[in-house]
Design a protein around this motif. Structure first.
Motif, PDB file in Angstrom:
ATOM      1  N   UNK A  49       9.181   8.479   0.850  1.00  0.00           N
ATOM      2  CA  UNK A  49       9.838   9.039  -0.330  1.00  0.00           C
ATOM      3  C   UNK A  49       9.398  10.495  -0.436  1.00  0.00           C
ATOM      4  N   UNK A  50      10.297  11.400  -0.124  1.00  0.00           N
ATOM      5  CA  UNK A  50       9.951  12.821  -0.026  1.00  0.00           C
ATOM      6  C   UNK A  50      10.785  13.613  -1.027  1.00  0.00           C
ATOM      7  N   UNK A  51      10.165  14.575  -1.670  1.00  0.00           N
ATOM      8  CA  UNK A  51      10.926  15.479  -2.537  1.00  0.00           C
ATOM      9  C   UNK A  51      10.547  16.917  -2.232  1.00  0.00           C
ATOM     10  N   UNK A  57       0.858  -1.192   0.000  1.00  0.00           N
ATOM     11  CA  UNK A  57       0.000   0.000   0.000  1.00  0.00           C
ATOM     12  C   UNK A  57       0.892   1.239   0.000  1.00  0.00           C
ATOM     13  N   UNK A  58       0.759   2.037  -1.048  1.00  0.00           N
ATOM     14  CA  UNK A  58       1.527   3.271  -1.201  1.00  0.00           C
ATOM     15  C   UNK A  58       0.549   4.437  -1.145  1.00  0.00           C
ATOM     16  N   UNK A  59       0.734   5.338  -0.195  1.00  0.00           N
ATOM     17  CA  UNK A  59      -0.138   6.498  -0.045  1.00  0.00           C
ATOM     18  C   UNK A  59       0.580   7.722  -0.611  1.00  0.00           C
ATOM     19  N   UNK A  60      -0.017   8.332  -1.608  1.00  0.00           N
ATOM     20  CA  UNK A  60       0.522   9.548  -2.212  1.00  0.00           C
ATOM     21  C   UNK A  60      -0.150  10.741  -1.528  1.00  0.00           C
ATOM     22  N   UNK A  61       0.529  11.302  -0.526  1.00  0.00           N
ATOM     23  CA  UNK A  61      -0.021  12.407   0.260  1.00  0.00           C
ATOM     24  C   UNK A  61       0.278  13.716  -0.466  1.00  0.00           C
ATOM     25  N   UNK A  62      -0.793  14.424  -0.842  1.00  0.00           N
ATOM     26  CA  UNK A  62      -0.640  15.598  -1.685  1.00  0.00           C
ATOM     27  C   UNK A  62      -0.522  15.183  -3.133  1.00  0.00           C
ATOM     28  N   UNK A  63      -1.452  14.338  -3.558  1.00  0.00           N
ATOM     29  CA  UNK A  63      -1.364  13.722  -4.891  1.00  0.00           C
ATOM     30  C   UNK A  63      -1.616  14.707  -6.017  1.00  0.00           C
ATOM     31  N   UNK A  64      -2.168  15.902  -5.696  1.00  0.00           N
ATOM     32  CA  UNK A  64      -2.449  16.865  -6.759  1.00  0.00           C
ATOM     33  C   UNK A  64      -3.420  16.298  -7.770  1.00  0.00           C
ATOM     34  N   UNK A  65      -3.155  16.535  -9.044  1.00  0.00           N
ATOM     35  CA  UNK A  65      -4.082  16.092 -10.086  1.00  0.00           C
ATOM     36  C   UNK A  65      -3.827  14.667 -10.556  1.00  0.00           C
ATOM     37  N   UNK A  66      -2.932  13.929  -9.874  1.00  0.00           N
ATOM     38  CA  UNK A  66      -2.671  12.536 -10.213  1.00  0.00           C
ATOM     39  C   UNK A  66      -1.671  12.338 -11.323  1.00  0.00           C
ATOM     40  N   UNK A 102       4.395   2.412   2.310  1.00  0.00           N
ATOM     41  CA  UNK A 102       5.229   3.506   1.805  1.00  0.00           C
ATOM     42  C   UNK A 102       4.371   4.751   1.641  1.00  0.00           C
ATOM     43  N   UNK A 103       5.003   5.908   1.775  1.00  0.00           N
ATOM     44  CA  UNK A 103       4.341   7.193   1.573  1.00  0.00           C
ATOM     45  C   UNK A 103       5.153   7.988   0.561  1.00  0.00           C
ATOM     46  N   UNK A 104       4.459   8.500  -0.444  1.00  0.00           N
ATOM     47  CA  UNK A 104       5.039   9.470  -1.359  1.00  0.00           C
ATOM     48  C   UNK A 104       4.631  10.856  -0.879  1.00  0.00           C
ATOM     49  N   UNK A 105       5.596  11.762  -0.789  1.00  0.00           N
ATOM     50  CA  UNK A 105       5.340  13.107  -0.281  1.00  0.00           C
ATOM     51  C   UNK A 105       6.132  14.070  -1.163  1.00  0.00           C
ATOM     52  N   UNK A 106       5.540  14.391  -2.301  1.00  0.00           N
ATOM     53  CA  UNK A 106       6.281  15.048  -3.370  1.00  0.00           C
ATOM     54  C   UNK A 106       5.959  16.525  -3.472  1.00  0.00           C
ATOM     55  N   UNK A 107       6.942  17.368  -3.218  1.00  0.00           N
ATOM     56  CA  UNK A 107       6.811  18.817  -3.301  1.00  0.00           C
ATOM     57  C   UNK A 107       5.621  19.344  -2.489  1.00  0.00           C
ATOM     58  N   UNK A 108       5.521  18.869  -1.251  1.00  0.00           N
ATOM     59  CA  UNK A 108       4.475  19.317  -0.325  1.00  0.00           C
ATOM     60  C   UNK A 108       5.093  20.035   0.866  1.00  0.00           C
ATOM     61  N   UNK A 109       6.226  19.549   1.334  1.00  0.00           N
ATOM     62  CA  UNK A 109       6.832  20.060   2.560  1.00  0.00           C
ATOM     63  C   UNK A 109       7.030  21.566   2.517  1.00  0.00           C
ATOM     64  N   UNK A 110       7.405  22.088   1.363  1.00  0.00           N
ATOM     65  CA  UNK A 110       7.698  23.523   1.241  1.00  0.00           C
ATOM     66  C   UNK A 110       6.450  24.396   1.323  1.00  0.00           C
ATOM     67  N   UNK A 111       5.258  23.783   1.267  1.00  0.00           N
ATOM     68  CA  UNK A 111       4.000  24.532   1.305  1.00  0.00           C
ATOM     69  C   UNK A 111       3.378  24.602   2.703  1.00  0.00           C
ATOM     70  N   UNK A 112       3.979  23.942   3.691  1.00  0.00           N
ATOM     71  CA  UNK A 112       3.293  23.721   4.954  1.00  0.00           C
ATOM     72  C   UNK A 112       3.608  24.769   6.012  1.00  0.00           C
ATOM     73  N   UNK A 113       2.566  25.145   6.754  1.00  0.00           N
ATOM     74  CA  UNK A 113       2.739  26.024   7.905  1.00  0.00           C
ATOM     75  C   UNK A 113       3.404  25.260   9.044  1.00  0.00           C
TER      76      UNK A 113
END
Length: 253
Positions: free
Chosen positions: A152-154, A58-67, A121-132
């Protein structure tokens, strides 16, 4: 990607909305919700290597955007199940045909509507920079990961090779933003809502302090680099600390 079983939800309803200013900003269809294919493919290959020999993860794409990123990663991550999470209703509407399993949720106001330890696994792609509150966000990612699960974070690199030159010249670095209404003092034309930026050293330290281990950081190119400089940008990936995009692979302690 496989599987149509029910989502491993920990709550029946979406969590509360983010602050109105940011919520309105990200619900604007004109705001970009996808990054370049280069980062998505590199990230998917790293995860495929980490999951080698296993299927049905199971891979969770957190902040998946438009897919778009999930669609790019799908041929590389065959045999696993991908679940997309985002709090933008517009993004989820566009993601659903590309991903199938999507759920509305967010990180900072009540937590993700997912059960403890549900993700391999969690994908966390270009989300960290947007967070308060990135600390709370990583707490949530750690909560939904199984012990030993993969993160897996970018995120964009504050110390990218061109940003070093720009700062020396007294120019605002690429990826940084001082307003949600316009670009001021830096190259580029799109406002994307960046609140925080990381260097490779800072990202490694932050992940370790947040309960992750075996942190490995590699580099990826940035799709917005002008065409004449793209060969240089790809070459810079050999030195992650100077690359445009930081790709971090870590495991939950």
């Amino acid at each position: 990607m496989t599987g149509t079983a029910p989502l491993p939800l920990g709550a029946d309803n979406p969590v509360s909305a983010p602050p109105p200013g940011l919520r309105d900003f990200y619900e604007n269809p004109a705001v970009p919700v996808a990054s370049g294919d280069g980062r998505s493919k590199r990230q998917a290959r790293l995860l495929a290597d980490a999951l080698r020999g296993r299927t049905g993860q199971v891979i969770v794409d957190v902040g998946c955007g438009d897919g778009t990123a999930a669609a790019t990663a799908a041929p590389i991550l065959t045999g696993h199940r991908l679940i997309g999470v985002d709090w933008s209703q517009d993004a989820l509407r566009r993601a659903r045909p590309r991903m199938g399993s999507v759920v509305r949720g967010e990180l900072e106001h009540g937590g993700l509507p997912l059960a403890d330890g549900c993700a391999d696994a969690v994908l966390f792609s270009e989300i960290l920079e947007h967070l308060v509150d990135p600390d709370q966000a990583l707490d949530e990612l750690r909560r939904i990961l199984k012990p030993g699960g993969h993160l897996m974070l970018s995120t964009p690199n504050l110390a990218a090779w061109y940003n070093r030159a720009l700062l020396l010249a007294g120019v605002q670095p690429v990826f940084s933003e001082v307003s949600l209404r316009g670009i001021h003092g830096r190259p580029g034309s799109e406002v994307v809502g960046h609140l925080r930026l990381y260097t490779a050293r800072a990202l490694r330290s932050f992940l370790t302090a947040s309960g992750f281990e075996d942190v490995k950081i590699t580099g990826a190119p940035f799709h917005g680099v002008p065409r004449p400089l793209r060969l240089v940008d790809r070459a810079a990936c050999a030195v992650p600390g100077a690359a445009s995009i930081l790709l971090a692979h870590a495991r939950r302690r």
